[in-house]
Design a protein around this motif. Structure first.
Motif, PDB file in Angstrom:
ATOM      1  N   ILE A 124       0.845  -1.203   0.000  1.00 40.54           N
ATOM      2  CA  ILE A 124       0.000   0.000   0.000  1.00 40.54           C
ATOM      3  C   ILE A 124       0.875   1.247   0.000  1.00 40.54           C
ATOM      4  O   ILE A 124       0.676   2.160  -0.803  1.00 40.54           O
ATOM      5  N   PHE A 125       1.870   1.286   0.888  1.00 46.05           N
ATOM      6  CA  PHE A 125       2.686   2.496   1.047  1.00 46.05           C
ATOM      7  C   PHE A 125       3.685   2.696  -0.094  1.00 46.05           C
ATOM      8  O   PHE A 125       4.214   3.786  -0.255  1.00 46.05           O
ATOM      9  N   GLN A 126       3.924   1.668  -0.879  1.00 42.41           N
ATOM     10  CA  GLN A 126       4.763   1.853  -2.063  1.00 42.41           C
ATOM     11  C   GLN A 126       3.956   2.459  -3.207  1.00 42.41           C
ATOM     12  O   GLN A 126       4.524   2.995  -4.142  1.00 42.41           O
ATOM     13  N   GLN A 127       2.625   2.390  -3.098  1.00 42.70           N
ATOM     14  CA  GLN A 127       1.762   2.923  -4.159  1.00 42.70           C
ATOM     15  C   GLN A 127       1.151   4.270  -3.818  1.00 42.70           C
ATOM     16  O   GLN A 127       0.737   5.002  -4.706  1.00 42.70           O
ATOM     17  N   GLN A 128       1.022   4.591  -2.535  1.00 43.27           N
ATOM     18  CA  GLN A 128       0.355   5.831  -2.149  1.00 43.27           C
ATOM     19  C   GLN A 128       0.935   6.361  -0.850  1.00 43.27           C
ATOM     20  O   GLN A 128       1.545   5.623  -0.091  1.00 43.27           O
ATOM     21  N   SER A 129       0.712   7.646  -0.599  1.00 42.05           N
ATOM     22  CA  SER A 129       1.297   8.318   0.565  1.00 42.05           C
ATOM     23  C   SER A 129       0.659   7.922   1.881  1.00 42.05           C
ATOM     24  O   SER A 129       1.324   7.870   2.913  1.00 42.05           O
ATOM     25  N   PHE A 130      -0.658   7.692   1.852  1.00 41.48           N
ATOM     26  CA  PHE A 130      -1.394   7.397   3.079  1.00 41.48           C
ATOM     27  C   PHE A 130      -2.230   6.139   2.890  1.00 41.48           C
ATOM     28  O   PHE A 130      -2.406   5.664   1.771  1.00 41.48           O
ATOM     29  N   LEU A 131      -2.778   5.627   3.977  1.00 36.84           N
ATOM     30  CA  LEU A 131      -3.551   4.384   3.891  1.00 36.84           C
ATOM     31  C   LEU A 131      -4.677   4.457   2.873  1.00 36.84           C
ATOM     32  O   LEU A 131      -4.920   3.503   2.151  1.00 36.84           O
ATOM     33  N   LEU A 132      -5.350   5.607   2.836  1.00 40.42           N
ATOM     34  CA  LEU A 132      -6.524   5.707   1.973  1.00 40.42           C
ATOM     35  C   LEU A 132      -6.267   6.540   0.721  1.00 40.42           C
ATOM     36  O   LEU A 132      -7.199   7.018   0.096  1.00 40.42           O
ATOM     37  N   GLY A 133      -5.000   6.704   0.353  1.00 36.81           N
ATOM     38  CA  GLY A 133      -4.690   7.434  -0.872  1.00 36.81           C
ATOM     39  C   GLY A 133      -3.783   8.609  -0.624  1.00 36.81           C
ATOM     40  O   GLY A 133      -2.714   8.477  -0.035  1.00 36.81           O
ATOM     41  N   ASP A 134      -4.231   9.795  -1.049  1.00 34.15           N
ATOM     42  CA  ASP A 134      -3.398  10.995  -0.971  1.00 34.15           C
ATOM     43  C   ASP A 134      -3.726  11.883   0.214  1.00 34.15           C
ATOM     44  O   ASP A 134      -3.126  12.941   0.372  1.00 34.15           O
ATOM     45  N   GLU A 135      -4.691  11.481   1.052  1.00 33.85           N
ATOM     46  CA  GLU A 135      -5.131  12.332   2.150  1.00 33.85           C
ATOM     47  C   GLU A 135      -4.881  11.658   3.493  1.00 33.85           C
ATOM     48  O   GLU A 135      -5.225  10.497   3.700  1.00 33.85           O
ATOM     49  N   PHE A 136      -4.268  12.413   4.415  1.00 36.25           N
ATOM     50  CA  PHE A 136      -4.050  11.960   5.788  1.00 36.25           C
ATOM     51  C   PHE A 136      -5.405  11.867   6.489  1.00 36.25           C
ATOM     52  O   PHE A 136      -6.206  12.795   6.416  1.00 36.25           O
ATOM     53  N   THR A 137      -5.664  10.747   7.177  1.00 34.29           N
ATOM     54  CA  THR A 137      -6.928  10.552   7.892  1.00 34.29           C
ATOM     55  C   THR A 137      -6.665   9.931   9.268  1.00 34.29           C
ATOM     56  O   THR A 137      -5.532   9.583   9.602  1.00 34.29           O
ATOM     57  N   VAL A 138      -7.741   9.741  10.003  1.00 33.72           N
ATOM     58  CA  VAL A 138      -7.680   9.078  11.300  1.00 33.72           C
ATOM     59  C   VAL A 138      -7.073   7.677  11.172  1.00 33.72           C
ATOM     60  O   VAL A 138      -6.409   7.195  12.098  1.00 33.72           O
TER      61      VAL A 138
END
Length: 185
Positions: A124-138
């Motif tokens: 997941i982290f090799q493909q995107q910055s955060f767990l759910l994509g490009d946005e930091f969340t809880v």
């Protein structure tokens, strides 16, 4: 003002991190766990389990770090979420506390569970910055804090998971992380 109850080196720092991210004013009430302040009647009225963290927000009291994170996301996050998005947030917060934490921090589980848990997270982290994509969340607060505790507390070799290492580095560089989990304030 919201009150956050915690102890030194407790999961309260995870809640503190999220409160800092949300820019929610709060008072941190440091309980002396060595002296048993978390077992005193006045605190047991807030959390009958005698554990930290707990919050008091007006007349509302809540304990259990995952529940507190989800409550704060619902009440103070700038974006409204659908039931499906809330479900995804819950999935990751519960995963962090019920699966990732015990899988990594319980030594008897570690050898078997770490590769099963960190391999998909690494992808997941090799493909995107955060767990759910490009946005930091809880979700990033919950999972990121558990992952960030690995090098702090366990000193395990995570070189097989470069995506995870990069993610931990990005999380630990966030100013709100520095003020809370990172040991500031």
């Amino acid at each position: 003002m919201l009150k956050l109850y915690g102890g030194a080196r407790s999961r309260a720092s995870i809640i503190q991190w999220y409160l800092e991210e949300l820019a929610v004013p709060y008072e941190f009430v440091m309980l002396d766990m060595q002296a048993g302040e978390h077992k005193q009647p006045e605190y047991l009225k807030i959390n009958p389990m005698g554990k930290v963290p707990a919050i008091v927000d007006g007349n509302f009291q809540l304990w259990e770090s995952g529940a507190i994170l989800l409550y704060l996301a619902d009440k103070y996050s700038k974006t409204s979420v659908s039931p499906e998005e809330r479900g995804i947030f819950s999935q990751w917060v519960l995963f962090a506390n019920a699966t990732l934490g015990p899988g990594v921090f319980v030594e008897a589980n570690r050898e078997r569970e770490m590769p099963r848990l960190l391999t998909p997270l690494n992808e997941i982290f090799q493909q995107q910055s955060f767990l759910l994509g490009d946005e930091f969340t809880v979700a990033d607060v919950a999972v990121g804090s558990m992952l960030a505790y690995i090098p702090i507390m366990l000193k395990l070799d995570l070189s097989a998971y470069p995506g995870v290492l990069n993610y931990i580095k990005r999380m630990s560089e966030r100013p709100a992380f520095q003020k809370s989990v990172g040991g500031g304030s």
